[in-house]
Write a protein that holds these residues in place. Structure first.
Motif, PDB file in Angstrom:
ATOM      1  N   ARG A 108       0.836  -1.196   0.000  1.00 49.68           N
ATOM      2  CA  ARG A 108       0.000   0.000   0.000  1.00 49.68           C
ATOM      3  C   ARG A 108       0.873   1.248   0.000  1.00 49.68           C
ATOM      4  O   ARG A 108       1.890   1.301   0.677  1.00 49.68           O
ATOM      5  CB  ARG A 108      -0.913  -0.001   1.218  1.00 49.68           C
ATOM      6  N   VAL A 109       0.459   2.277  -0.764  1.00 56.67           N
ATOM      7  CA  VAL A 109       1.244   3.498  -0.916  1.00 56.67           C
ATOM      8  C   VAL A 109       0.425   4.678  -0.414  1.00 56.67           C
ATOM      9  O   VAL A 109      -0.752   4.803  -0.731  1.00 56.67           O
ATOM     10  CB  VAL A 109       1.623   3.715  -2.400  1.00 56.67           C
ATOM     11  N   LEU A 110       1.072   5.544   0.362  1.00 58.41           N
ATOM     12  CA  LEU A 110       0.443   6.781   0.806  1.00 58.41           C
ATOM     13  C   LEU A 110       0.967   7.917  -0.053  1.00 58.41           C
ATOM     14  O   LEU A 110       2.162   8.192  -0.082  1.00 58.41           O
ATOM     15  CB  LEU A 110       0.764   7.061   2.278  1.00 58.41           C
ATOM     16  N   ASP A 111       0.067   8.573  -0.781  1.00 58.44           N
ATOM     17  CA  ASP A 111       0.428   9.731  -1.602  1.00 58.44           C
ATOM     18  C   ASP A 111       0.220  10.978  -0.752  1.00 58.44           C
ATOM     19  O   ASP A 111      -0.891  11.244  -0.301  1.00 58.44           O
ATOM     20  CB  ASP A 111      -0.442   9.775  -2.860  1.00 58.44           C
ATOM     21  N   ILE A 112       1.290  11.751  -0.541  1.00 59.57           N
ATOM     22  CA  ILE A 112       1.167  12.923   0.329  1.00 59.57           C
ATOM     23  C   ILE A 112       0.607  14.137  -0.397  1.00 59.57           C
ATOM     24  O   ILE A 112       0.401  15.175   0.193  1.00 59.57           O
ATOM     25  CB  ILE A 112       2.511  13.272   1.014  1.00 59.57           C
ATOM     26  N   GLY A 113       0.374  14.024  -1.688  1.00 58.99           N
ATOM     27  CA  GLY A 113      -0.360  15.051  -2.416  1.00 58.99           C
ATOM     28  C   GLY A 113       0.325  16.386  -2.558  1.00 58.99           C
ATOM     29  O   GLY A 113      -0.190  17.394  -2.095  1.00 58.99           O
ATOM     30  N   CYS A 114       1.461  16.418  -3.198  1.00 60.18           N
ATOM     31  CA  CYS A 114       2.106  17.714  -3.414  1.00 60.18           C
ATOM     32  C   CYS A 114       2.358  17.953  -4.899  1.00 60.18           C
ATOM     33  O   CYS A 114       3.351  18.535  -5.298  1.00 60.18           O
ATOM     34  CB  CYS A 114       3.395  17.817  -2.605  1.00 60.18           C
ATOM     35  N   GLY A 115       1.450  17.510  -5.721  1.00 62.35           N
ATOM     36  CA  GLY A 115       1.555  17.719  -7.159  1.00 62.35           C
ATOM     37  C   GLY A 115       0.213  17.423  -7.804  1.00 62.35           C
ATOM     38  O   GLY A 115      -0.834  17.551  -7.179  1.00 62.35           O
ATOM     39  N   ALA A 116       0.263  17.001  -9.060  1.00 64.30           N
ATOM     40  CA  ALA A 116      -0.973  16.735  -9.793  1.00 64.30           C
ATOM     41  C   ALA A 116      -1.368  15.257  -9.774  1.00 64.30           C
ATOM     42  O   ALA A 116      -2.357  14.883 -10.385  1.00 64.30           O
ATOM     43  CB  ALA A 116      -0.825  17.205 -11.240  1.00 64.30           C
TER      44      ALA A 116
END
Length: 132
Positions: A108-116
């Motif tokens: 499982r991957v957590l995307d920290i959301g600092c782009g598109a």
């Protein structure tokens, strides 16, 4: 309902334009609604126009409204230019270090959301990994 690119495309392009160089910015950002799910597309765009220039530029590019570069400068950094299309690059267009990092991902991957979201999309679509 969450706005989609299709519903946002119905907004007039002029409504998506944020401040440009030389425009006076508001002294304080408008208050965000307590629950974004109750907002209409126009309210989301209006809030982004005043508070999230990075997100607004990404939205404009995704909708084909603008391909203008982002210019950032702070009291601790000099002027920096980021071509907005860089946020929408494919895996093959990414630097070697980014591709290597994605190749090492597993589980499982957590995307920290600092782009598109290009990294998250690649991991989901090409690698089949669950991304949150």
């Amino acid at each position: 309902a969450r706005p989609t690119v299709q519903t946002m495309a119905a907004i007039a392009p002029d409504d998506l334009l944020g401040p440009t160089q030389g425009d006076e910015l508001p002294e304080a950002a408008p208050e965000a609604p307590e629950d974004w799910r109750s907002c209409g597309v126009e309210e989301v765009v209006a809030h982004a126009r005043d508070t999230d220039q990075f997100g607004l530029a990404a939205l404009q590019y995704a909708l084909g409204v603008s391909e203008e570069d982002l210019y950032t400068e702070t009291n601790i950094s000099e002027l920096d230019v980021l071509p907005i299309k860089y946020l929408f690059r494919s895996y093959d267009e990414m630097p070697t270090i980014e591709r290597r990092a994605m190749d090492l991902c597993q589980g499982r991957v957590l995307d920290i959301g600092c782009g598109a979201g290009t990294h998250a999309l690649h991991l989901q679509e090409a690698r089949g990994l669950p991304v949150t």
